[in-house]
Design a protein around this motif. Structure first.
Motif, mmCIF file in Angstrom:
data_model
loop_
_atom_site.group_PDB
_atom_site.id
_atom_site.type_symbol
_atom_site.label_atom_id
_atom_site.label_comp_id
_atom_site.label_asym_id
_atom_site.label_seq_id
_atom_site.Cartn_x
_atom_site.Cartn_y
_atom_site.Cartn_z
ATOM 1 N N TYR A 488 -2.738 0.617 7.532
ATOM 2 C CA TYR A 488 -1.743 0.383 8.583
ATOM 3 C C TYR A 488 -1.726 -1.106 8.929
ATOM 4 O O TYR A 488 -0.686 -1.696 9.203
ATOM 5 C CB TYR A 488 -2.057 1.211 9.822
ATOM 6 N N GLU A 491 0.162 -3.099 6.294
ATOM 7 C CA GLU A 491 1.612 -3.024 6.342
ATOM 8 C C GLU A 491 2.153 -3.292 7.742
ATOM 9 O O GLU A 491 3.329 -3.054 8.011
ATOM 10 C CB GLU A 491 2.086 -1.662 5.823
ATOM 11 N N CYS A 492 1.261 -3.776 8.598
ATOM 12 C CA CYS A 492 1.662 -4.312 9.900
ATOM 13 C C CYS A 492 2.322 -3.290 10.836
ATOM 14 O O CYS A 492 3.237 -3.635 11.579
ATOM 15 C CB CYS A 492 2.601 -5.498 9.744
ATOM 16 N N TRP A 493 1.906 -2.082 10.780
ATOM 17 C CA TRP A 493 2.443 -1.112 11.737
ATOM 18 C C TRP A 493 1.555 -1.151 12.982
ATOM 19 O O TRP A 493 0.703 -0.294 13.199
ATOM 20 C CB TRP A 493 2.499 0.280 11.107
#
Lengths: 1122, 107
Positions: A488, A491-493
Motif C-alpha cells: 500500500y 502504491e501510495c494509498w
C-alpha cells in the motif's frame, strides 16, 4: 441441554456425507470367508482394492450370511389420504448408498467334477434361497459365481459342465445369465475385471428399474397435497440415475426437483426445510454441471439460486441461520468449483473459486454480526421441556426438532416456538465465528493469489487481520497487518495505509511489541498519513512515553480486559535492564527522512572524505535525537562515524516540524580502501536515552518510496521555507577511493621520431619533489592495448636480451629533491606509432603509508631510416629484365635516406645466394662511412652471374646495412634483394674491343662465339660494315662450333671518321630447317647480340701538334695503345 | 449514477478519489485498488496483442453490491467508476460517456 447439541447444531449447516459421497453402484458380496480362506481373501482384495478410474464405478460390500436388509415398506395402492410429513427422508440416501445392494454375488467353491456335486448343489441353492428370503420384496439381482480350481474348457466341449450348469441354475432358480465361473488360478485380476463389468451391467439395470418404479408413483400424486412428494420423487430418480452413472438423466431429474421445490409456498414453518433441500439439490446440480463440462450453467444456476434465497431470511430471531446457510452455499460452491478446476477446468481472473469463498466470508461476518445482535441476551439453555429433543434422529432433512413432520398449515405453538428459538440462539452463541471467517478468508486468499490478484489478495489479508483482531489474536493480526503495509505504501494509498497503521498500532500496544510500536508510531507521524492532528499528538505522546520507559496510554475503544493484560505485558517489557531496538527504516515511510551524499565521486587516499547528511522531520511535533552516525561499507569492512558524538544532547539533533538539517561527516579513508568503493550503508539516528530505552533508526540514505504525494506536480510547488531544498538533493551513496596523486617529477628525454630497427633511447628521470623521502619506487613500462604485436622490443641494456612486457624497473629510495635517471631502449620493427605507458608508483615514508601512483603516456612515432632500391644492368650498364646463365650482370643497391636525422652508413655487404654468385672474390663496401641526409642517396655496384637457369624469379642475395644515427647506437638492417628469372641459351658471344680507336689506325677486334651445349652448333655469320669503317675479315661465313668449345672471328677495322662511331654490325642467323643441334631461336640470338655487343666505339682523331693529354688519359695502358 | 469515481496514476497511486458517501470512502478505496488487479491483467494481455485503441475496459468486477468499471488512457492513467449493482438503469454507453467526460475534464 444435551452435550452433543453444539456438534449437531454445527452439523446441520454442513452437507450430509451421504449427499456428498460419490454415488457408486452397490454390489453385495456373499460367501467369501476373507478371514480363514486365503483364496477368498485374494479375491476380495482384488475386488475391493486398487479401484482406479478405468475400473467400473462399483462399490463392493461384504455381506454375511445373517445380513438383514432394510424392511420394505408396505406397498401403497393409493396416495389419496397420504400426506407427506417432509421432503427428503434422512435415511433414504444412506439406504441406497450402502444398505441395499443392486446386485448380490454369491461366491461358492464348486468344480464341475466335484465328487460331492449333489450335496454341494443343494447347499448352494439354500444359500441363494436364504438371501432371496432376506431380500423379500426388493429387486436386487442375485448372481452365483462358482470358484473353481480347474481352468474352464472352451464352451461346447465340456458336456458335463453345461449339463451341471443347467441343473445348478434350476435348483437355485436363477437364469443362466446369472451364473458365472471364476477359476482362481492365473489371470485372477483379468477375470475379476470382467466379472465386475458384468455386475455393473446388472446394477445399472437394477437402478434403471428402480427409477422407473419411482416414476410410476407420479400418476397417483396430486398437486395440492403432494407437492413435497413431487420433489422427493424427482430427487430420488436423480439419485438413482446417478448410481446408474447416467448423469444426463440425473441432471434432468434434479432440475425438475429444484423447479418443483420452487413451486412450494414458503412459510415460516417450512422455510428452513425448503432452504436446506434447495441447497442439497443445488449442490447436486452444480456438481453435475461441472462434470458435464457446463461451468457457465453451473455458475448461473448457483447465482440464480443464491439470488432467490438471499432475501428469504425467515425468522428474524434466527437471521444468523440464514446467513450461515448462505455462507455455506457460497463456500460449497467454491469447493465444487475448485474441484472442477483441479480436474482441468480453466478459471479466469474474475471468475474463480476465490470469489465465492470471499462472499462466503462476507456472509460469515453477517452471521457473526446478527448473532451478536440476536444472541447477546441469551445466557442459558431453555428449561425443560427440551425443545431440541430428538435433534439427532429427525426423520426429514431441515426440520425443526420441536415440531417434526408438521405440515406447513399447522399453527405452531408460540411458547414452544419461542423456546426452540432461544435454544438455537444459545447454540449459535457457542459457535467460533471468527475461525470460520478466517479459514474462509484463507481459502479466498490462496485462490486470489493463484489468479494473479495481488491487491485483492492483500485486501482479503487485511480483512483477515481485522478478524483476528476481533478474535483478539492481536499477535497474528499485527503480523498480517505489518506484512501488508508495504505494498500500500509503494502504491501510495495513504488513507488505506493510515487505517491499517492505526489498527496495527493497537495490536502492537495490546501485545506490547515495542519494536513494532515504535516503528508504526514513527510512520503514523509522517506527513502522508491522513489522520487528525489530535490522533497524531496522542501517538507522539505515547512514543515519548515509551522512550522514557513509561507505558503508553491505551487508545480508546479497546476491550478493557485486553488492555489490562497488555499493561502487564508492558510492565514486564520495561522491567528488563535496557531496551535497545534497531528499526530498519528503509521500508517505512516515516516522519523522518534522510539523504546522504558524498561530495565527490572520487577521493584520494590522503584526502578527507566529506559526507553530507540531510535529515528532515515531517513529524508535526518536536523530535529530539541523541546521536547520529553514518556507517560506511567497503568490500572488506564497515565502519561507523558519529556526528557530534562528543556533545551529548546536542541541540542540533532537535527537529522542529518540517525542519531540514544538514550534517557533515568527515573522515580519512583507511589506506586499505585504496582503489575500492565506499558505500553509505546506513544513516543511524538514535532516539531515547542509551542504557534506558534507545531506538536506533537505520536508513540507507536513498528513499525507496516517494513521499511527495503527486510527483508530477512537485516541480510546481512552492519551495518550502527551510533553506535546504530536501526534494532536490540527489543522494550519492558511493564513492571511490583512489590512490594518492604522485608528487614526483618524471621527465622523459628522447629524440623523436624513432627509426625502425634502431634502439631508441628514452632517458627517464625521476626526481622526488614530495614532502618526504620515498621508497619502493617503481616504474612500470607497458605498451598500450592493441600494440602488443611483438614488433616492439624493450630493454634496459642494449647488450642484453630484450625484456618481456610489462617491464618493471625498480629504483632506489630517493631523498627529498634527489633524482635518478634510467635508460630505456625501444626497438621497433615496423613503422608507425607506439604508445608507451609509464606508471610510476612509490611509497611515501610518512605516517600515512599509502602508495602514490602517477601515470604518463608517451607517443613514439617510428619512421623508416631509408629505403633501398636495386637496379640490375648488363655489363654495358643497360637495364635488364632477365638473367642469362653465365652472363655477367651488375647489381646496384641504392640507399635512399628518408630519416629526418643524418645517417652514418657504417658498413654494407651483399651476400649472394645460389645460384647467384659474385664475380669478384673480395668485395668492399663502396658506401662505407658515408653520411646521408634526408633525401640523399648512396649506391654501390656488385658484379654477379648466375650458374644455372631458373624459371621463377630468384633472390639475388641479402643486403646488410650497418648504420647508426649520428651519436646513436649502431643498428643493422637487412633486406633481401629480389632478382629475375634466369634463362639459358646455348650461344654466347664476346667482343674484345679496345677502349677507343684512333683515326686512320687499324684496330683488331675479335668476336668469340661459345657453344655451351653438348651438341654441335651451326650458325651463319654475316658482318655488315658501315661508312665509318673499312674492315678486313669474313663478310659472310657459316660456322660450326663444337660442343663446349668456342670459335673466334678476327676482324681488322680501319676507322675513317672520328667520333663515336657505329661499329660494323654482326648478324648471326640460325639456319632454317636445322633439326640437329640445340634449340636456338633467331630472336634469342638477336637479343643476345643486342645485349652482349657494344654498338659504338669512340674513335679519336689524330694528334695535331703536341697536345697535352689530360691527366685521365696519361694512363700507361692508354699510351700503349697509342 | 456512479457512487464513486477515482483516477489512478501510472504507478497505481491514487490521484483523485471521490465518492458520494464519505463514510464509505475507505471501503471504496479497497474496492478500487482491488479492481486494479483486473486492469493490470487486461493491460498485460493487450500489450501482447494488437495496439490499444479501446480505452474503455468495461466491467472489471461485478460484486454482490457494486459493479466496477475501468478506463485507461494512453498514458496509463486509470479511471475507475463504481456503481451500485441495483442500479440497472445504468447502461454501458452511459458509463462510457461518463468516462469520456472524466477524461476530457482531466485533460
Amino acid at each position: 441441554m444435551q452435550p452433543n447439541y453444539v456438534a449437531l447444531y454445527n452439523e446441520q449447516f454442513e452437507l450430509p456425507p451421504e449427499l456428498c459421497a460419490k454415488p457408486l453402484a452397490l454390489v453385495g458380496v456373499s460367501g467369501l470367508d476373507t478371514v480363514n480362506n486365503a483364496i477368498h481373501k485374494t479375491i476380495w482384495e482384488n475386488l475391493s482394492s486398487n479401484r482406479r478410474v478405468e475400473r467400473s464405478p462399483v462399490l463392493f460390500k461384504l455381506i454375511s450370511n445373517a445380513q438383514e436388509f432394510p424392511v420394505v415398506k408396505p406397498k401403497r395402492n393409493s396416495y389419496e389420504w397420504y400426506i407427506p410429513k417432509g421432503i427428503l427422508k434422512k435415511n433414504w440416501l444412506r439406504k441406497h448408498l450402502s444398505d441395499i445392494p443392486s446386485v448380490i454375488v454369491i461366491f461358492y467353491d464348486l468344480d464341475w467334477n466335484d465328487l460331492q456335486w449333489n450335496e454341494k448343489i443343494i447347499e448352494c441353492a439354500s444359500r441363494v434361497q436364504s438371501l432371496r428370503a432376506a431380500l423379500e420384496g426388493r429387486n436386487t439381482r442375485l448372481v452365483v459365481v462358482l470358484l473353481q480350481n480347474t481352468p474352464p474348457l472352451p464352451a461346447g466341449e465340456d458336456s458335463l459342465s453345461s449339463e451341471r450348469a443347467i441343473a445348478l441354475c434350476a435348483s437355485c432358480e436363477i437364469s443362466a445369465k446369472s451364473l458365472f465361473v471364476l477359476p482362481h488360478g492365473d489371470h485372477l485380476q483379468g477375470y475379476i475385471v470382467r466379472l465386475e463389468s458384468a455386475f455393473y451391467d446388472l446394477a445399472q439395470n437394477y437402478y434403471h428399474m428402480e427409477a422407473k418404479h419411482v416414476e410410476n408413483h407420479k400418476e397417483y400424486l396430486n398437486k395440492n397435497t403432494h407437492q413435497y412428494l413431487f420433489v422427493r420423487h424427482q430427487f430420488k430418480m436423480g439419485f438413482l440415475n446417478e448410481l446408474k452413472q447416467d448423469i444426463h438423466t440425473a441432471h434432468k431429474h434434479y432440475t425438475y426437483a429444484y423447479n418443483k421445490l420452487l413451486e412450494i409456498r414458503i412459510v415460516d414453518t417450512n422455510a428452513m426445510e425448503i432452504q436446506t433441500v434447495a441447497g442439497f439439490i443445488n449442490y447436486k446440480l452444480c456438481k453435475l454441471m461441472f462434470t458435464l463440462n457446463l461451468p457457465r450453467d453451473a455458475i448461473s444456476q448457483f447465482k440464480a439460486h443464491a439470488e432467490r434465497f438471499k432475501s428469504r431470511i425467515g425468522f428474524k430471531e434466527l437471521a444468523f441461520e440464514h446467513y450461515a446457510w448462505l455462507c455455506k452455499q457460497y463456500s460449497i460452491f467454491g469447493d465444487i468449483f475448485d474441484e472442477a478446476v483441479r480436474l482441468g477446468l480453466p478459471a479466469v481472473q474474475t471468475q474463480h473459486p476465490g470469489v465465492y469463498y470471499q462472499q462466503a466470508a462476507q456472509y460469515a461476518i453477517q452471521r457473526k454480526k446478527s448473532c451478536l445482535e440476536l444472541c447477546n441476551n441469551v445466557t442459558a439453555y431453555p428449561t425443560a421441556p427440551d425443545p431440541l429433543e430428538g435433534l439427532d434422529h429427525l426423520e426429514f432433512y431441515g426440520q425443526r426438532p420441536w415440531r417434526p413432520g408438521k405440515l406447513n398449515m399447522d399453527n405452531p405453538d408460540p411458547q414452544l416456538e419461542k423456546k426452540g428459538i432461544q435454544a438455537l440462539q444459545f447454540l449459535e452463541k457457542q459457535v467460533a465465528h471468527s475461525n470460520v471467517i478466517i479459514s474462509l478468508y484463507g481459502l479466498a486468499v490462496s485462490q486470489y493469489k493463484t489468479y494473479k490478484c495481488p491487491r485483492t489478495r492483500r485486501y482479503l489479508v487485511v480483512q483477515m487481520a481485522e478478524e483476528y483482531f476481533e478474535f483478539r489474536d492481536y499477535g497474528k493480526a499485527l503480523t498480517l497487518f505489518t506484512h501488508m503495509i508495504w505494498d500500500y505504501r509503494l502504491e501510495c494509498w495513504w488513507s488505506i495505509l493510515s487505517h491499517i497503521l492505526q489498527k496495527a498500532l493497537q495490536c502492537a500496544f495490546l501485545t506490547a511489541t515495542v519494536q513494532d510500536y515504535v516503528t508504526i508510531s514513527l510512520e503514523l507521524l509522517g506527513k502522508s498519513i491522513t489522520t487528525t492532528t489530535e490522533y497524531k499528538a496522542q501517538v507522539y505522546e505515547n512514543l515519548i512515553r515509551v522512550l522514557k520507559k513509561q507505558i503508553p496510554n491505551p487508545v480508546l475503544n479497546l476491550p478493557s480486559y485486553d488492555v489490562h493484560t497488555s499493561l502487564n505485558l508492558w510492565k514486564k517489557v520495561f522491567e528488563s535492564e535496557s531496551i535497545h531496538l534497531t528499526v530498519d527504516m528503509n521500508s517505512v515511510v516515516s516522519c523522518i527522512e534522510t539523504k546522504a551524499r558524498f561530495l565527490k565521486d572520487k577521493y584520494e587516499a590522503d584526502q578527507n572524505v566529506v559526507l553530507e547528511v540531510f535529515i528532515r522531520s515531517t513529524c508535526p511535533f518536536l523530535l529530539r535525537f541523541t546521536r547520529l552516525s553514518v556507517t560506511i561499507n567497503t568490500s572488506e569492512y564497515s565502519s561507523e562515524f558519529a556526528v557530534n558524538e562528543t556533545k551529548f544532547n546536542n541541540p542540533n539533533l532537535t527537529f522542529e516540524s518540517n525542519e531540514v538539517k544538514k550534517f557533515i561527516v568527515e573522515f580519512l579513508p583507511d589506506s586499505e580502501t585504496t582503489g575500492k568503493d565506499m558505500q553509505i550503508n546506513s544513516i543511524n539516528l538514535y532516539l531515547g536515552i542509551p542504557k534506558e530505552c534507545c531506538v536506533e533508526l537505520s536508513f540507507n540514505g536513498n528513499l525507496a518510496v516517494s513521499t511527495g504525494g503527486i510527483q508530477e506536480f512537485s516541480r510546481f510547488r512552492r519551495k518550502s521555507a527551510s533553506h535546504v531544498d530536501f526534494e532536490s538533493i540527489l543522494p550519492q551513496s558511493s564513492a571511490l577511493v583512489v590512490p594518492r596523486k604522485s608528487k614526483l617529477n618524471v621527465n622523459y628525454d628522447h629524440k623523436q621520431p624513432a627509426l625502425v630497427g634502431e634502439w631508441f633511447n628514452i632517458i627517464i628521470t625521476v626526481s622526488n619533489e614530495d614532502i618526504a623521502p620515498i621508497s619502493s619506487v617503481n616504474v612500470l613500462v607497458n605498451l598500450s592495448e592493441g600494440e602488443m604485436d611483438g614488433s616492439t622490443e624493450f630493454c634496459l641494456n642494449t647488450a642484453a636480451k630484450s625484456e618481456l612486457l610489462p617491464l618493471n624497473i625498480g629504483l632506489p629510495d630517493l631523498k627529498v629533491g634527489e633524482s635518478k635517471s634510467i635508460n630505456l631502449y625501444i626497438r621497433g620493427h615496423k613503422a608507425g606509432q607506439r604508445t608507451v605507458v609509464f606508471k610510476v608508483s612509490y611509497v611515501l615514508e610518512s605516517d600515512r603509508s599509502g602508495t602514490s601512483i602517477s601515470e604518463d603516456t608517451l607517443h613514439v612515432p617510428f619512421v623508416k631510416p631509408f629505403e633501398i632500391n636495386t637496379k640490375f644492368s648488363n655489363t654495358l650498364f643497360e637495364d635488364i629484365s632477365k638473367f642469362y646463365v653465365d652472363e655477367e650482370f651488375v647489381v646496384t643497391p641504392i640507399i635512399n635516406c628518408v630519416s629526418p636525422w643524418p645517417i652514418v652508413i657504417e658498413n654494407t655487404s651483399l651476400d649472394f645466394m645460389p645460384p647467384v654468385e659474385s664475380i669478384d672474390e673480395s668485395v668492399h663496401s663502396q658506401v662505407k662511412g658515408l653520411i646521408l641526409n634526408d633525401k640523399e642517396s648512396g649506391a654501390e655496384v656488385f658484379l654477379a652471374k648466375v650458374k644455372r637457369n631458373c624459371e621463377s624469379p630468384v633472390n639475388v642475395g641479402q643486403y646488410t646495412i650497418k648504420w647508426k644515427r649520428e651519436n646513436g647506437l649502431s643498428a643493422t638492417s637487412q633486406l633481401m634483394i629480389p632478382g629475375f628469372e634466369i634463362e639459358w641459351i646455348p650461344l654466347d658471344i664476346k667482343l674484345d674491343l679496345p677502349a677507343f680507336g684512333l683515326l686512320h689506325t687499324p684496330l683488331l677486334v675479335t668476336y668469340t662465339l661459345y657453344n655451351r651445349s653438348h651438341q654441335l652448333l651451326q650458325l651463319e655469320v654475316t658482318v655488315e660494315g658501315g661508312d665509318a669503317f673499312m674492315f678486313a675479315g669474313y663478310k659472310q661465313i657459316p660456322i660450326s662450333i663444337l660442343p663446349e668449345s668456342f670459335k673466334t672471328l678476327d676482324y681488322n677495322l680501319y676507322p675513317v671518321v672520328a667520333g663515336n662511331i657505329v661499329l660494323p654490325k654482326i648478324m648471326i642467323t640460325v639456319p632454317e630447317n636445322n633439326t640437329e643441334g640445340p634449340s636456338l631461336r633467331q630472336n634469342q640470338v638477336n637479343a643476345l647480340l643486342d645485349r652482349a655487343l657494344p654498338t659504338h666505339l669512340f674513335i679519336m682523331p689524330q694528334v695535331k701538334g703536341s697536345p697535352e693529354f689530360p691527366k685521365a688519359i696519361q694512363d700507361e695502358n692508354l699510351l700503349k695503345v697509342v | 449514477m456512479a457512487v464513486c469515481a477515482a483516477i489512478v496514476g501510472k504507478d497505481n497511486s491514487p490521484k483523485y478519489f471521490a465518492c458520494t458517501n464519505p463514510d464509505e470512502e475507505l471501503n471504496f478505496q479497497y474496492k478500487v485498488l482491488s479492481s486494479l488487479d483486473v486492469v493490470e491483467e487486461k493491460l498485460n494481455a493487450a500489450n501482447k496483442g494488437s495496439d490499444m485503441r479501446e480505452l474503455y475496459l468495461g466491467i472489471l468486477y461485478s460484486l454482490e453490491t457494486h459493479k466496477i468499471y475501468g478506463y485507461v488512457t494512453n498514458t496509463k492513467i486509470k479511471f475507475i467508476i463504481v456503481a451500485e449493482s441495483t442500479n440497472t438503469a445504468l447502461r454501458d454507453n452511459e458509463i462510457r460517456s461518463m468516462f469520456r467526460k472524466l477524461h476530457s475534464l482531466r485533460a
